[in-house]
Design a protein around this motif. Structure first.
Motif, PDB file in Angstrom:
ATOM      1  N   ASN A   9       0.815  -1.213   0.000  1.00 47.60           N
ATOM      2  CA  ASN A   9       0.000   0.000   0.000  1.00 47.60           C
ATOM      3  C   ASN A   9       0.854   1.270   0.000  1.00 47.60           C
ATOM      4  OD1 ASN A   9       0.986  -0.561   2.428  1.00 47.60           O
ATOM      5  ND2 ASN A   9      -0.890  -0.197   3.606  1.00 47.60           N
ATOM      6  N   ARG A  43       0.056  -5.820  -9.191  1.00 49.90           N
ATOM      7  CA  ARG A  43      -1.238  -5.853  -8.492  1.00 49.90           C
ATOM      8  C   ARG A  43      -2.214  -4.885  -9.153  1.00 49.90           C
ATOM      9  NH1 ARG A  43      -2.667  -6.422  -2.965  1.00 49.90           N
ATOM     10  NH2 ARG A  43      -1.425  -8.308  -3.067  1.00 49.90           N
ATOM     11  N   LYS A  44      -1.677  -3.708  -9.522  1.00 47.84           N
ATOM     12  CA  LYS A  44      -2.535  -2.706 -10.168  1.00 47.84           C
ATOM     13  C   LYS A  44      -3.061  -3.232 -11.507  1.00 47.84           C
ATOM     14  CE  LYS A  44      -2.197   1.782 -12.071  1.00 47.84           C
ATOM     15  NZ  LYS A  44      -1.230   2.272 -12.969  1.00 47.84           N
ATOM     16  N   LYS A  46      -3.508  -6.244 -12.300  1.00 49.02           N
ATOM     17  CA  LYS A  46      -4.464  -7.330 -12.067  1.00 49.02           C
ATOM     18  C   LYS A  46      -5.816  -6.783 -11.608  1.00 49.02           C
ATOM     19  CE  LYS A  46      -4.941 -11.829  -9.949  1.00 49.02           C
ATOM     20  NZ  LYS A  46      -4.306 -12.953  -9.304  1.00 49.02           N
ATOM     21  N   GLU A  47      -5.758  -5.772 -10.748  1.00 46.41           N
ATOM     22  CA  GLU A  47      -7.020  -5.261 -10.195  1.00 46.41           C
ATOM     23  C   GLU A  47      -7.745  -4.305 -11.120  1.00 46.41           C
ATOM     24  OE1 GLU A  47      -5.884  -3.704  -6.399  1.00 46.41           O
ATOM     25  OE2 GLU A  47      -5.844  -5.702  -5.499  1.00 46.41           O
ATOM     26  N   ARG A  48      -6.970  -3.606 -11.968  1.00 44.59           N
ATOM     27  CA  ARG A  48      -7.620  -2.616 -12.841  1.00 44.59           C
ATOM     28  C   ARG A  48      -7.250  -2.876 -14.286  1.00 44.59           C
ATOM     29  NH1 ARG A  48      -6.167   1.734  -9.092  1.00 44.59           N
ATOM     30  NH2 ARG A  48      -5.224   2.914 -10.772  1.00 44.59           N
ATOM     31  N   GLU A 163       0.052 -13.591  -2.634  1.00 43.00           N
ATOM     32  CA  GLU A 163      -1.416 -13.614  -2.632  1.00 43.00           C
ATOM     33  C   GLU A 163      -1.920 -14.660  -1.642  1.00 43.00           C
ATOM     34  OE1 GLU A 163      -2.923 -12.066  -6.929  1.00 43.00           O
ATOM     35  OE2 GLU A 163      -2.585 -14.210  -6.763  1.00 43.00           O
ATOM     36  N   ASN A 304      -0.944 -15.060 -13.262  1.00 42.11           N
ATOM     37  CA  ASN A 304      -0.228 -13.895 -12.732  1.00 42.11           C
ATOM     38  C   ASN A 304       0.979 -13.509 -13.573  1.00 42.11           C
ATOM     39  OD1 ASN A 304      -1.925 -13.401 -10.592  1.00 42.11           O
ATOM     40  ND2 ASN A 304      -0.844 -14.788  -9.202  1.00 42.11           N
TER      41      ASN A 304
END
Ligand code: ASP
Length: 336
Positions: A9, A43-44, A46-48, A163, A304
């Motif tokens: 974060n 992560r970004k 993957k999430e967006r 994860e 991933n």
């Protein structure tokens, strides 16, 4: 350096990301801030997924040059490239002038003159990228070199591992199998201890190095003895293509002593994640039942891989290293 808890974060350390190496040959080319930065970016992505097209106006050209066979790594780099909005070239080494005896050095200079910005290289020769570090013809990524390193595989494995378990400090991973021939194993032995994860290399003694590669790694030939204290299993493919005959004789007994089966898992009362970089020799390293079970992480690793490779490609293309391709300019200047 051991960095205890992953902080996803936090903001990217822009300075370190701008200093990202132009040749990514090994995990040791990266520092912890750069690795964390890649994890955050992956992560970004993957999430967006809608934010994936980074390159819109200027669309860099990325080439895959695979001098050894591949399914996962090659296609995942190709997909990552196109999702980012880059243009993609599949450089077919088999039909290229490399087969006429042209050196890789000349080949890469040629591709650089044609405007290729980044090339992913896989080769049976270890350390093949070392010679390009001083004056890279273009950005270069090691897609696996001989028995040396496979840094992008290890990075996507770390992403997948985090994860499952966000804090690897004090956890123990068993890397099982053909450790001396495994570039994946070598990269993981460097990477995972940076996050506080202990590594135990396991296999018949012929598959283990004489000494652990660093102080965070131990060796063992007795899987059943160690099973109870392990948090994750990472199984390696037996590298048949790198074996002499004596190596292949070992394989007969391999699955009995080191193969991961549901029976073995149940015997130890274990329900822990099982990783494999693929391709799997089914029935030797792990059996079909494991692949069908919820313990198996192989398909998560594959999924991933796209996001981690998008993160790596983006970061490398955005670094503004003036030494890349400078042979071109120097030649021109000396003629003027
Ligand atoms: N695909 C991985 C590599 O190229 C693992 C393997 O082939 O065993 O190293």
């Amino acid at each position: 350096m051991i960095y205890p808890v992953i902080r996803l974060n936090i903001p990217l350390n822009e300075r370190e990301m701008n200093n990202f190496p132009s040749v990514l040959e090994a995990i040791s080319d990266l520092n912890i801030d750069q690795i964390e930065g890649l994890l955050i970016l992956a992560r970004k992505f993957k999430e967006r997924p809608s934010d994936s097209t980074i390159f819109t106006n200027h669309r860099p050209i990325v080439a895959n040059s695979f001098l050894e066979n591949s399914t996962r790594t090659k296609t995942s780099f190709a997909i990552a490239t196109t999702k980012l909005g880059c243009r993609y070239i599949d450089f077919n080494a088999e039909t290229s002038s490399l087969k006429k005896g042209e050196t890789l050095h000349e080949t890469l200079r040629t591709l650089s003159c044609q405007g290729i910005d980044l090339c992913i290289i896989r080769s049976a020769e270890s350390f093949i990228l070392s010679k390009f570090k001083k004056s890279p013809p273009m950005k270069l990524i090691n897609g696996g070199d001989g028995t040396n390193q496979h840094p992008t595989q290890a990075l996507l494995d770390l992403f997948t591992l985090l994860e499952v378990e966000p804090n690897l400090k004090g956890k123990k991973i068993a890397i099982i199998g053909d450790c001396i021939h495994s570039r994946v194993g070598n990269s993981l032995c460097e990477l995972l201890p940076m996050f506080g994860c202990k590594v135990i290399l396991m296999g018949p003694k012929e598959f283990l190095p004489s000494f652990p590669p660093n102080q965070h790694v131990t060796l063992s030939t007795d899987l059943d003895k160690e099973m109870g204290s392990i948090d994750f299993l990472y199984t390696l493919r037996i590298q048949n293509e790198r074996h002499t005959n004596s190596g292949s004789m070992l394989i007969d007994n391999y699955s009995k002593d080191f193969g991961i089966t549901l029976k073995r898992m149940n015997k130890h009362g274990l329900n822990i994640p099982i990783f494999h970089p693929g391709p799997v020799n089914i029935g030797i390293e792990i059996d079909q039942e494991i692949i069908n079970s919820p313990y198996y992480m192989g398909y998560e690793q594959v999924k991933n891989s796209i996001f981690m490779r998008m993160a790596i490609i983006t970061t490398m293309l955005q670094n503004n290293d003036k030494s890349v391709g400078s042979f071109n300019e120097n030649r021109l200047q000396s003629k003027l």
